[in-house]
Motif scaffolding. Sequence first.
Motif, short mmCIF file in Angstrom:
data_model
loop_
_atom_site.label_atom_id
_atom_site.label_comp_id
_atom_site.label_asym_id
_atom_site.label_seq_id
_atom_site.Cartn_x
_atom_site.Cartn_y
_atom_site.Cartn_z
N ARG A 1 -3.37 0.46 12.06
CA ARG A 1 -4.59 -0.14 11.51
C ARG A 1 -5.40 -0.76 12.64
O ARG A 1 -4.91 -1.61 13.37
CB ARG A 1 -4.23 -1.23 10.49
CG ARG A 1 -3.68 -0.68 9.17
CD ARG A 1 -3.47 -1.80 8.17
NE ARG A 1 -3.09 -1.30 6.87
CZ ARG A 1 -3.16 -2.01 5.74
NH1 ARG A 1 -3.58 -3.27 5.77
NH2 ARG A 1 -2.80 -1.49 4.59
N THR B 1 0.84 -1.20 0.00
CA THR B 1 0.00 0.00 0.00
C THR B 1 0.87 1.25 0.00
O THR B 1 0.64 2.20 -0.77
CB THR B 1 -0.93 0.02 1.23
OG1 THR B 1 -1.77 -1.14 1.19
CG2 THR B 1 -1.80 1.26 1.25
N ARG C 1 -9.64 0.75 10.01
CA ARG C 1 -9.51 2.20 9.88
C ARG C 1 -8.14 2.59 10.44
O ARG C 1 -7.54 1.82 11.20
CB ARG C 1 -10.62 2.93 10.64
CG ARG C 1 -10.65 2.66 12.11
CD ARG C 1 -11.82 3.37 12.81
NE ARG C 1 -11.99 2.87 14.16
CZ ARG C 1 -11.27 3.28 15.21
NH1 ARG C 1 -10.34 4.22 15.05
NH2 ARG C 1 -11.48 2.77 16.40
N ARG D 1 -16.12 -0.75 7.81
CA ARG D 1 -15.40 -0.27 6.63
C ARG D 1 -15.23 -1.39 5.61
O ARG D 1 -15.05 -2.55 5.99
CB ARG D 1 -14.02 0.26 7.01
CG ARG D 1 -14.00 1.34 8.08
CD ARG D 1 -14.41 2.69 7.50
NE ARG D 1 -14.40 3.73 8.52
CZ ARG D 1 -13.40 4.58 8.69
NH1 ARG D 1 -12.32 4.49 7.94
NH2 ARG D 1 -13.47 5.52 9.62
N LYS D 2 -15.22 -1.01 4.35
CA LYS D 2 -15.04 -1.99 3.28
C LYS D 2 -13.69 -2.70 3.42
O LYS D 2 -13.56 -3.90 3.17
CB LYS D 2 -15.13 -1.28 1.92
CG LYS D 2 -15.12 -2.22 0.73
CD LYS D 2 -15.24 -1.44 -0.57
CE LYS D 2 -15.11 -2.36 -1.76
NZ LYS D 2 -15.14 -1.63 -3.04
N SER D 3 -12.68 -1.94 3.83
CA SER D 3 -11.33 -2.50 3.99
C SER D 3 -11.21 -3.41 5.21
O SER D 3 -10.29 -4.21 5.31
CB SER D 3 -10.31 -1.36 4.12
OG SER D 3 -10.59 -0.60 5.29
N GLY D 4 -12.16 -3.27 6.15
CA GLY D 4 -12.10 -4.06 7.38
C GLY D 4 -11.28 -3.40 8.47
O GLY D 4 -11.13 -3.94 9.57
#
Length: 290
Positions: free
Chosen positions: A234, A48, A245, A240-243
């Motif tokens: 994290r 990322t 925040r 959240r879509k990413s799982g």
Amino acid sequence: MPTLLDGKKVASDIKQEISTRVDELKSQGRRAPNLAIIIVGDDGASHTYVNGKIAACKSVGFDFTLMHFASTISEEKLMKHVENLNSDDDIDGFIVQLPLPEHISVERVTESIKPEKDVDGFTNQNFGSIVSKNQLIMPATPFGVMELLRRYDVETEGKHCVIVGASRLVGAPLGMMMTEEGRATVTLCHKYTQDLASHTKNADILIVAVGKPGLISEEMVKEGAVVVDVGTTRVVDNSRKSGFRLSGDVDFATVSEKASFITPVPGGVGPMTIASLLLNTLKAYEDQHS
């Protein structure tokens, strides 16, 4: 309400300035700066970060060279690639994305990078130059923090700056930079510091770089303090879509009620680190081709 130290906006301004400089170079018939990135293995967070750096290079017109190796690569083979980049005149600067697999010595790899191409500012020579009259390439995140404060005209001279976290990557170099450039009185706290709140409550400028979400609460900050949150962790968030925040080290909701300036997470120091990496790459290019 405090003034938000908007790293995203400042980073955007810096990228525009760099882009203008790259256009000037090209109009003179010169090539664009070229940043090489080495990544080892398949750590999700590392990929990322690397993708963010590549996008930043593209946004300012830099060339980039991505080198991705399996986590099983030997230390010797990786060192050989570092040596090749050191001697390649078409590569102006490069980084080795951390973390590295356990069988590879981070210190050995870092110290093998030519200081003039070390755009992360990690080598001992660049690190030591912080306290010299001839500063070389500055560590990217501390450089980003200093630039953010400068662009918001935050007064540092004579102020009491408390830094929580004494890592080689952020806290330690930032302490030296705040002393040398900022002319501040610096207190450097770490995991062995007793009664942390007694120090943080006296800070005119509080910089936190630990990686412990919510470490700094409202009662640990004095009224009107400047608060810079470098911590980015994290945290699981199934909404959240990413799982997940991103969470900082500072309890933003309550501390922002007392601060005069404060960085958000995300959108504060993070974008400044990448902007600093681009500035360092431009400096490396111009120093080597002046």
